[in-house]
Scaffold this motif. Structure first.
Motif, PDB file in Angstrom:
ATOM      1  N   ARG A 148      28.725   3.494  51.761  1.00  0.00           N
ATOM      2  CA  ARG A 148      28.309   2.584  52.263  1.00  0.00           C
ATOM      3  C   ARG A 148      28.653   1.199  51.667  1.00  0.00           C
ATOM      4  O   ARG A 148      28.077   1.408  50.360  1.00  0.00           O
ATOM      5  CB  ARG A 148      26.842   2.379  52.794  1.00  0.00           C
ATOM      6  CG  ARG A 148      26.802   1.333  53.954  1.00  0.00           C
ATOM      7  CD  ARG A 148      25.222   1.088  54.295  1.00  0.00           C
ATOM      8  NE  ARG A 148      24.391   0.912  53.066  1.00  0.00           N
ATOM      9  CZ  ARG A 148      23.809  -0.333  52.878  1.00  0.00           C
ATOM     10  NH1 ARG A 148      24.618  -1.477  53.186  1.00  0.00           N
ATOM     11  NH2 ARG A 148      23.086  -0.478  52.020  1.00  0.00           N
ATOM     12  N   GLU A 149      29.666   0.380  51.987  1.00  0.00           N
ATOM     13  CA  GLU A 149      29.695  -0.731  51.389  1.00  0.00           C
ATOM     14  C   GLU A 149      29.344  -1.888  52.103  1.00  0.00           C
ATOM     15  O   GLU A 149      29.687  -2.136  53.188  1.00  0.00           O
ATOM     16  CB  GLU A 149      31.317  -0.903  51.073  1.00  0.00           C
ATOM     17  CG  GLU A 149      31.827  -1.982  50.264  1.00  0.00           C
ATOM     18  CD  GLU A 149      33.224  -1.940  49.884  1.00  0.00           C
ATOM     19  OE1 GLU A 149      33.565  -3.116  49.525  1.00  0.00           O
ATOM     20  OE2 GLU A 149      33.830  -0.716  49.882  1.00  0.00           O
ATOM     21  N   ASP A 150      28.415  -2.586  51.573  1.00  0.00           N
ATOM     22  CA  ASP A 150      27.711  -3.818  52.190  1.00  0.00           C
ATOM     23  C   ASP A 150      28.989  -5.078  52.193  1.00  0.00           C
ATOM     24  O   ASP A 150      29.940  -5.025  51.626  1.00  0.00           O
ATOM     25  CB  ASP A 150      26.631  -4.340  51.568  1.00  0.00           C
ATOM     26  CG  ASP A 150      26.485  -4.769  50.331  1.00  0.00           C
ATOM     27  OD1 ASP A 150      27.411  -5.215  49.868  1.00  0.00           O
ATOM     28  OD2 ASP A 150      25.017  -4.767  49.880  1.00  0.00           O
TER      29      ASP A 150
ATOM     30  N   GLU B 136      19.981   6.565  49.806  1.00  0.00           N
ATOM     31  CA  GLU B 136      20.951   5.644  49.145  1.00  0.00           C
ATOM     32  C   GLU B 136      20.780   5.327  47.977  1.00  0.00           C
ATOM     33  O   GLU B 136      19.671   4.906  47.557  1.00  0.00           O
ATOM     34  CB  GLU B 136      21.138   4.320  49.992  1.00  0.00           C
ATOM     35  CG  GLU B 136      21.876   4.591  51.479  1.00  0.00           C
ATOM     36  CD  GLU B 136      22.202   3.398  52.181  1.00  0.00           C
ATOM     37  OE1 GLU B 136      22.246   2.264  51.535  1.00  0.00           O
ATOM     38  OE2 GLU B 136      22.561   3.227  53.188  1.00  0.00           O
ATOM     39  N   PHE B 137      21.830   5.625  47.134  1.00  0.00           N
ATOM     40  CA  PHE B 137      21.639   5.469  45.747  1.00  0.00           C
ATOM     41  C   PHE B 137      22.985   4.452  45.256  1.00  0.00           C
ATOM     42  O   PHE B 137      23.964   4.763  46.050  1.00  0.00           O
ATOM     43  CB  PHE B 137      21.878   6.685  44.883  1.00  0.00           C
ATOM     44  CG  PHE B 137      20.660   7.609  45.133  1.00  0.00           C
ATOM     45  CD1 PHE B 137      19.676   7.559  44.642  1.00  0.00           C
ATOM     46  CD2 PHE B 137      20.739   8.485  46.172  1.00  0.00           C
ATOM     47  CE1 PHE B 137      18.423   8.333  44.743  1.00  0.00           C
ATOM     48  CE2 PHE B 137      19.614   9.416  46.245  1.00  0.00           C
ATOM     49  CZ  PHE B 137      18.633   9.139  45.704  1.00  0.00           C
ATOM     50  N   GLU B 138      22.894   3.637  44.388  1.00  0.00           N
ATOM     51  CA  GLU B 138      23.840   2.614  44.024  1.00  0.00           C
ATOM     52  C   GLU B 138      25.099   3.665  43.597  1.00  0.00           C
ATOM     53  O   GLU B 138      24.801   4.740  42.820  1.00  0.00           O
ATOM     54  CB  GLU B 138      23.466   1.909  43.086  1.00  0.00           C
ATOM     55  CG  GLU B 138      24.392   0.766  42.459  1.00  0.00           C
ATOM     56  CD  GLU B 138      23.713  -0.340  41.477  1.00  0.00           C
ATOM     57  OE1 GLU B 138      24.727  -1.042  40.883  1.00  0.00           O
ATOM     58  OE2 GLU B 138      22.361  -0.518  41.462  1.00  0.00           O
ATOM     59  N   TYR B 139      26.025   3.285  43.913  1.00  0.00           N
ATOM     60  CA  TYR B 139      27.409   4.157  43.550  1.00  0.00           C
ATOM     61  C   TYR B 139      28.434   3.238  42.404  1.00  0.00           C
ATOM     62  O   TYR B 139      28.486   2.327  42.564  1.00  0.00           O
ATOM     63  CB  TYR B 139      28.274   4.437  44.985  1.00  0.00           C
ATOM     64  CG  TYR B 139      29.503   5.135  44.685  1.00  0.00           C
ATOM     65  CD1 TYR B 139      29.424   6.505  44.520  1.00  0.00           C
ATOM     66  CD2 TYR B 139      30.709   4.471  44.808  1.00  0.00           C
ATOM     67  CE1 TYR B 139      30.583   7.325  44.395  1.00  0.00           C
ATOM     68  CE2 TYR B 139      31.936   5.152  44.495  1.00  0.00           C
ATOM     69  CZ  TYR B 139      31.927   6.312  44.331  1.00  0.00           C
ATOM     70  OH  TYR B 139      33.030   7.149  44.420  1.00  0.00           O
TER      71      TYR B 139
ATOM     72  N   SER C  52      28.159  -3.542  57.257  1.00  0.00           N
ATOM     73  CA  SER C  52      28.610  -2.634  56.201  1.00  0.00           C
ATOM     74  C   SER C  52      29.881  -1.820  56.714  1.00  0.00           C
ATOM     75  O   SER C  52      29.923  -1.729  58.085  1.00  0.00           O
ATOM     76  CB  SER C  52      27.798  -1.797  55.889  1.00  0.00           C
ATOM     77  OG  SER C  52      26.331  -2.144  55.142  1.00  0.00           O
TER      78      SER C  52
ATOM     79  N   ASN D  81      29.009  -4.451  47.600  1.00  0.00           N
ATOM     80  CA  ASN D  81      27.914  -3.521  47.053  1.00  0.00           C
ATOM     81  C   ASN D  81      28.245  -2.078  47.488  1.00  0.00           C
ATOM     82  O   ASN D  81      28.246  -2.036  48.618  1.00  0.00           O
ATOM     83  CB  ASN D  81      26.507  -3.924  46.895  1.00  0.00           C
ATOM     84  CG  ASN D  81      26.206  -5.109  46.272  1.00  0.00           C
ATOM     85  OD1 ASN D  81      26.539  -5.483  45.193  1.00  0.00           O
ATOM     86  ND2 ASN D  81      25.712  -6.050  47.156  1.00  0.00           N
ATOM     87  N   LYS D  82      28.287  -0.970  46.630  1.00  0.00           N
ATOM     88  CA  LYS D  82      28.559   0.302  47.179  1.00  0.00           C
ATOM     89  C   LYS D  82      27.327   1.281  46.978  1.00  0.00           C
ATOM     90  O   LYS D  82      26.741   1.141  45.841  1.00  0.00           O
ATOM     91  CB  LYS D  82      29.739   0.831  46.447  1.00  0.00           C
ATOM     92  CG  LYS D  82      31.022   0.191  46.737  1.00  0.00           C
ATOM     93  CD  LYS D  82      32.147   0.716  46.238  1.00  0.00           C
ATOM     94  CE  LYS D  82      33.391  -0.088  46.425  1.00  0.00           C
ATOM     95  NZ  LYS D  82      34.727   0.348  45.729  1.00  0.00           N
ATOM     96  N   PHE D  83      27.038   2.029  48.050  1.00  0.00           N
ATOM     97  CA  PHE D  83      25.983   3.051  48.029  1.00  0.00           C
ATOM     98  C   PHE D  83      26.501   4.407  48.496  1.00  0.00           C
ATOM     99  O   PHE D  83      27.180   4.385  49.460  1.00  0.00           O
ATOM    100  CB  PHE D  83      24.770   2.393  48.674  1.00  0.00           C
ATOM    101  CG  PHE D  83      24.189   0.977  48.428  1.00  0.00           C
ATOM    102  CD1 PHE D  83      23.279   0.927  47.600  1.00  0.00           C
ATOM    103  CD2 PHE D  83      24.906  -0.013  49.047  1.00  0.00           C
ATOM    104  CE1 PHE D  83      22.927  -0.425  47.203  1.00  0.00           C
ATOM    105  CE2 PHE D  83      24.445  -1.370  48.707  1.00  0.00           C
ATOM    106  CZ  PHE D  83      23.524  -1.585  47.844  1.00  0.00           C
ATOM    107  N   GLU D  84      25.940   5.388  47.796  1.00  0.00           N
ATOM    108  CA  GLU D  84      26.361   6.589  48.144  1.00  0.00           C
ATOM    109  C   GLU D  84      24.987   6.960  48.978  1.00  0.00           C
ATOM    110  O   GLU D  84      23.867   6.836  48.680  1.00  0.00           O
ATOM    111  CB  GLU D  84      26.305   7.646  46.828  1.00  0.00           C
ATOM    112  CG  GLU D  84      26.619   8.932  47.599  1.00  0.00           C
ATOM    113  CD  GLU D  84      26.758  10.027  46.321  1.00  0.00           C
ATOM    114  OE1 GLU D  84      27.146  11.065  46.639  1.00  0.00           O
ATOM    115  OE2 GLU D  84      26.786   9.691  45.150  1.00  0.00           O
TER     116      GLU D  84
END
Length: 65
Positions: A40-42, A60-63, A29, A46-49
């Protein structure tokens, strides 16, 4: 060697692209701050806040931009 602003921006852009490519190839990531949010971008894009609650627990939540 002196570089002007435009050259420096191009160098930084290429460095960013190279780092993203290496992270993606290794399945890692990447972490960065955008609009004062930790992201965080895997490796799949996919992006997560990332948020820390009052107890210090990481969540972490989906961004979505």
């Amino acid at each position: 060697m002196f570089v002007d602003r435009k050259q420096l921006q191009e160098i930084l852009k290429k460095a960013n692209q190279h780092a993203r490519k290496q992270a993606k190839e290794s399945g890692a990531s990447i972490y960065y701050i955008k609009n004062n949010r930790r992201i965080r971008e895997d490796a799949e894009g996919n992006k997560f806040e990332i948020i820390f609650d009052l107890t210090g627990e990481r969540q972490e939540f989906e961004y979505h931009e």
